[in-house]
Design an enzyme around this catalytic site. Structure first.
Site, mmCIF file in Angstrom:
data_model
loop_
_atom_site.group_PDB
_atom_site.id
_atom_site.type_symbol
_atom_site.label_atom_id
_atom_site.label_comp_id
_atom_site.label_asym_id
_atom_site.label_seq_id
_atom_site.Cartn_x
_atom_site.Cartn_y
_atom_site.Cartn_z
ATOM 1 C CD GLU A 2 -24.338 47.106 -49.279
ATOM 2 O OE1 GLU A 2 -24.082 48.049 -50.042
ATOM 3 O OE2 GLU A 2 -25.471 46.605 -49.178
ATOM 4 C CG HIS A 48 -23.802 50.683 -54.281
ATOM 5 N ND1 HIS A 48 -22.719 50.121 -53.658
ATOM 6 C CD2 HIS A 48 -24.884 50.350 -53.542
ATOM 7 C CE1 HIS A 48 -23.129 49.468 -52.579
ATOM 8 N NE2 HIS A 48 -24.440 49.592 -52.473
ATOM 9 C CD GLU A 49 -28.878 51.209 -54.037
ATOM 10 O OE1 GLU A 49 -29.516 50.150 -53.951
ATOM 11 O OE2 GLU A 49 -28.223 51.684 -53.097
HETATM 12 ZN ZN LIG Z 1 -25.696 48.691 -51.090
#
Ligand SMILES: [Zn+2]
Length: 445
Positions: free
Chosen positions: A373, A295-296
């Site tokens: 996100e 995710h990062e």
């Molecule tokens: Zn994030």
């Protein structure tokens, strides 16, 4: 400056009229912001309380009764503290503005240190520190009463005060030279000073992004390279697979201050690095940590940091231009008791009042952040070839951090920089039904 008292003109009358209206207008804006904040808190608390009886359907399989109850209580207690703090701030700041203490301070400093830019910057810095003091008791109570009560606090009194002191010294070391530079530019550069100041600010921001991981963050935390282990192998393998040159995956001793867990991404170019909290490593299994790292890396690959920086640069350009226009208006100074036009006074007023406007636009920024996100989540799910590790990680993070699972949609839409747990699960193709997660002390993955 033209002596307005001697030679009344029509523009003088206008300036007087506007100046006498401004405090009422500003008072109205304070009231409107306070009312909106309070309404959002109450709406959210009522929404959470209404579902507090038993674990909502959507979470029954993954959250136990005790954790759910605790998260509801945590949400409600936090909201109460926020309501008190908002009310307090809505009284203190207007009181400071109408009391005349700011013009008095400016005059006193000029008399004491002279009219130089260096002295003006000292005044601005001291005013900034002084204005941050009223919130100190709230920060203290939050850490040592509220967080303590829910088992999150690991900070000692000494560490807390040393942190405050370090923060202030750091603000002096970085903020003071920047203030001097901006004021000097205003002296030198004529009517286009705001453009120069913007350039200086931008350069400063970039410098800070490079310096922060190397010089600033280590002042507060210890960073160690992730030790040789199967986890490290797994994460490096992921980095290779995604074409992310993982110069460093470092572990931060977040447990020194709190049991909240997190992961983040700092710097850019050769300076980029991924930081995992030690608390996160403790809480998650290896595939879940891999998903969090993915995710990062997604944030990096989708250039979210650069995009956010560009947007904030545009915002500060607009703000500086507006400041340069307002700084020429006599009514601004008269309205708050300043005797003469001065950029120092304008800067101070601008920074104190800008929140009255930016508050209403903040949901736009949060909406944009939530889109990022989702993109990072999708990226993670894609490189992991399955969404389940990430979903499990998010569930655990929400539980461990006692995130609000059922915020009111208005509330999360307004304040949340991250989508709620259920929104993310839905987007990842996990479960259905509606529900949400918290913005403060939330899992900031
Ligand atoms: Zn994030």
């Amino acid at each position: 400056m033209e002596d307005l008292a001697v030679e009344p003109s029509s523009s003088h009358v206008d300036a007087m009229d506007i100046a006498s209206m401004i405090p009422w207008l500003v008072g109205g804006l304070f009231l409107a912001k306070w009312a909106a904040q309070l309404w959002l808190e109450r709406l959210n608390s009522a929404h959470v309380s209404a579902q507090a009886g038993s674990v909502p359907e959507a979470f029954r399989a993954t959250v136990d009764e005790a954790t759910y109850r605790k998260s509801v209580e945590y949400t409600l207690v936090r909201s109460r503290l926020r309501q008190i703090e908002m009310t307090y701030d809505s009284v203190v700041l207007p009181a400071v503005l109408v009391s005349g203490v700011l013009p008095w301070g400016l005059t006193a400093f000029a008399r004491w240190l002279g009219p130089s830019v260096w002295a003006s910057a000292v005044f601005l810095f001291v005013a900034g520190v002084a204005l941050s003091l009223p919130d100190l008791p709230f920060d203290w109570y939050d850490q040592f009463r509220l967080e303590e009560r829910f088992g999150f606090n690991t900070t000692t009194q000494k560490l807390w005060w040393v942190d405050r002191l370090k923060g202030m010294l750091l603000a002096a070391a970085l903020g003071y030279p920047l203030l001097v530079l901006v004021l000097k530019l205003a002296e030198w550069a004529g009517p286009w000073w705001w453009l120069w100041a913007w350039g200086a600010l931008l350069g400063f921001q970039c410098l800070l992004m490079v310096l922060a991981p190397v010089l600033i963050l280590p002042l507060f935390n210890k960073f160690t390279p992730l030790a040789q282990s199967s986890l490290r192998e797994r994460l490096l393998d992921l980095a290779q697979r995604t074409g992310f040159r993982a110069r460093s995956i470092r572990v931060m001793d977040g447990s020194k201050r709190s049991r909240h867990s997190n992961a983040f991404f700092t710097g850019f170019g050769a300076f980029r690095q991924i930081v995992l909290f030690d608390t996160l490593i403790e809480q998650l299994a290896e595939p879940e940590l891999e998903a969090v790292l993915a995710h990062e890396i997604g944030h990096y690959k989708k250039k979210h940091l650069i995009k956010t920086l560009a947007a904030s640069a545009l915002g500060s350009l607009a703000a500086l231009y507006l400041l340069s226009v307002l700084a020429q208006e006599a009514w601004l100074y008269r309205a708050f008791g300043f005797h003469a036009t001065s950029l120092v006074a304008a800067l101070l007023l601008f920074s104190l009042l800008s929140g009255l406007f930016t508050f209403w636009f903040s949901p736009l920024g949060h909406w944009w952040s939530r889109r990022h996100e989702y993109e990072a989540d999708a990226f993670a799910s894609q490189v992991m070839s399955e969404p389940h590790s990430l979903i499990r990680a998010l569930r655990k993070l929400n539980q461990k951090n006692l995130s609000n699972l059922t915020p009111h949609p208005f509330y999360s839409g307004f304040y949340y920089s991250h989508p709620t747990l259920l929104e993310r699960e839905q987007a990842l193709g996990g479960t259905s039904v509606t529900g949400r997660h918290t913005h403060q002390h939330a899992a900031r993955v």
